[in-house]
Scaffold this active site. Structure first.
Site, PDB file in Angstrom:
ATOM      1  N   GLY A   1      -5.330   6.751 -14.867  1.00 56.76           N
ATOM      2  CA  GLY A   1      -6.328   7.692 -15.461  1.00 56.76           C
ATOM      3  C   GLY A   1      -6.445   9.002 -14.775  1.00 56.76           C
TER       4      GLY A   1
ATOM      5  N   HIS B   1      -0.982 -13.287  -0.384  1.00 53.60           N
ATOM      6  CA  HIS B   1       0.314 -13.858   0.184  1.00 53.60           C
ATOM      7  C   HIS B   1       0.471 -15.174  -0.183  1.00 53.60           C
ATOM      8  CE1 HIS B   1      -0.656 -10.498   2.755  1.00 53.60           C
ATOM      9  NE2 HIS B   1      -1.686 -11.129   3.301  1.00 53.60           N
TER      10      HIS B   1
ATOM     11  N   ARG C   1       4.003 -16.861  -0.564  1.00 50.58           N
ATOM     12  CA  ARG C   1       5.388 -17.608  -0.083  1.00 50.58           C
ATOM     13  C   ARG C   1       5.440 -16.904   1.194  1.00 50.58           C
ATOM     14  NH1 ARG C   1       8.734 -20.861  -2.507  1.00 50.58           N
ATOM     15  NH2 ARG C   1       8.047 -20.311  -4.765  1.00 50.58           N
ATOM     16  N   SER C   2       5.938 -17.731   2.326  1.00 48.06           N
ATOM     17  CA  SER C   2       6.685 -17.228   3.356  1.00 48.06           C
ATOM     18  C   SER C   2       7.738 -16.605   3.357  1.00 48.06           C
ATOM     19  CB  SER C   2       6.253 -18.219   4.666  1.00 48.06           C
ATOM     20  OG  SER C   2       7.033 -19.419   4.405  1.00 48.06           O
TER      21      SER C   2
ATOM     22  N   GLU D   1       0.889  -1.189   0.053  1.00 46.53           N
ATOM     23  CA  GLU D   1       0.169  -0.097  -0.003  1.00 46.53           C
ATOM     24  C   GLU D   1       0.774   1.059  -0.099  1.00 46.53           C
ATOM     25  OE1 GLU D   1      -3.818   2.124   1.931  1.00 46.53           O
ATOM     26  OE2 GLU D   1      -3.342  -0.017   2.468  1.00 46.53           O
TER      27      GLU D   1
ATOM     28  N   GLY E   1      -6.224   5.616  -1.184  1.00 52.02           N
ATOM     29  CA  GLY E   1      -6.393   4.349  -1.340  1.00 52.02           C
ATOM     30  C   GLY E   1      -8.086   3.916  -0.999  1.00 52.02           C
TER      31      GLY E   1
END
Length: 140
Positions: free
Chosen positions: A110, A91, A93-94, A64, A84
């Protein structure tokens, strides 16, 4: 974008204010183009969840931060600001420790809406997280 403008934007983003969430997590902006923004974030105990892996919220914060900042540096900040309105984060992969790098790119740039995709990868270029973010561009 010339190198002077690139350095000006990176300096601004890395010094926007003294305290905020991105700075607390160690996020550092490293590259910017007309349509993309890159930042790194260390993965350590400060971003872990109880199982010792990177908290999904930390990935969302990096994503973000990148999506919002990409929109804000791409508009006339004297007249507009970007906020936002939607984020969808996967998620994949760790990650226990090291460094992750996020890259935000415009999917649509835009006049009143920006949609970005953000990919977060580890040092081995493995995809850790994929996020899509929407920002509305609002007149001040």
């Amino acid at each position: 974008m010339n190198e002077d403008r690139k350095e000006e934007i990176l300096h601004f983003l890395n010094n926007w204010s003294e305290e905020h969430l991105a700075k607390n997590l160690g996020i550092i902006f490293t590259d910017v183009t007309e349509d993309s923004l890159t930042a790194t974030m260390p993965v350590n105990k400060g971003v872990h969840q109880p199982f010792g892996i990177m908290h999904g919220g930390a990935s969302c914060v990096l994503a973000e931060t990148l999506g919002s900042c990409l929109s804000n540096v791409s508009i006339d900040q004297k007249k507009y600001y970007a906020v936002g309105t939607n984020i969808t984060s996967n998620h994949l992969r760790s990650k226990r420790n090291g460094m992750v790098t996020g890259v935000a790119q415009f999917l649509r740039k835009g006049r009143t809406v920006h949609v970005s995709t953000i990919e977060i990868r580890d040092e081995n270029d493995q995809l850790i997280n994929h996020t899509t973010m929407t920002n509305n561009i609002i007149k001040k």
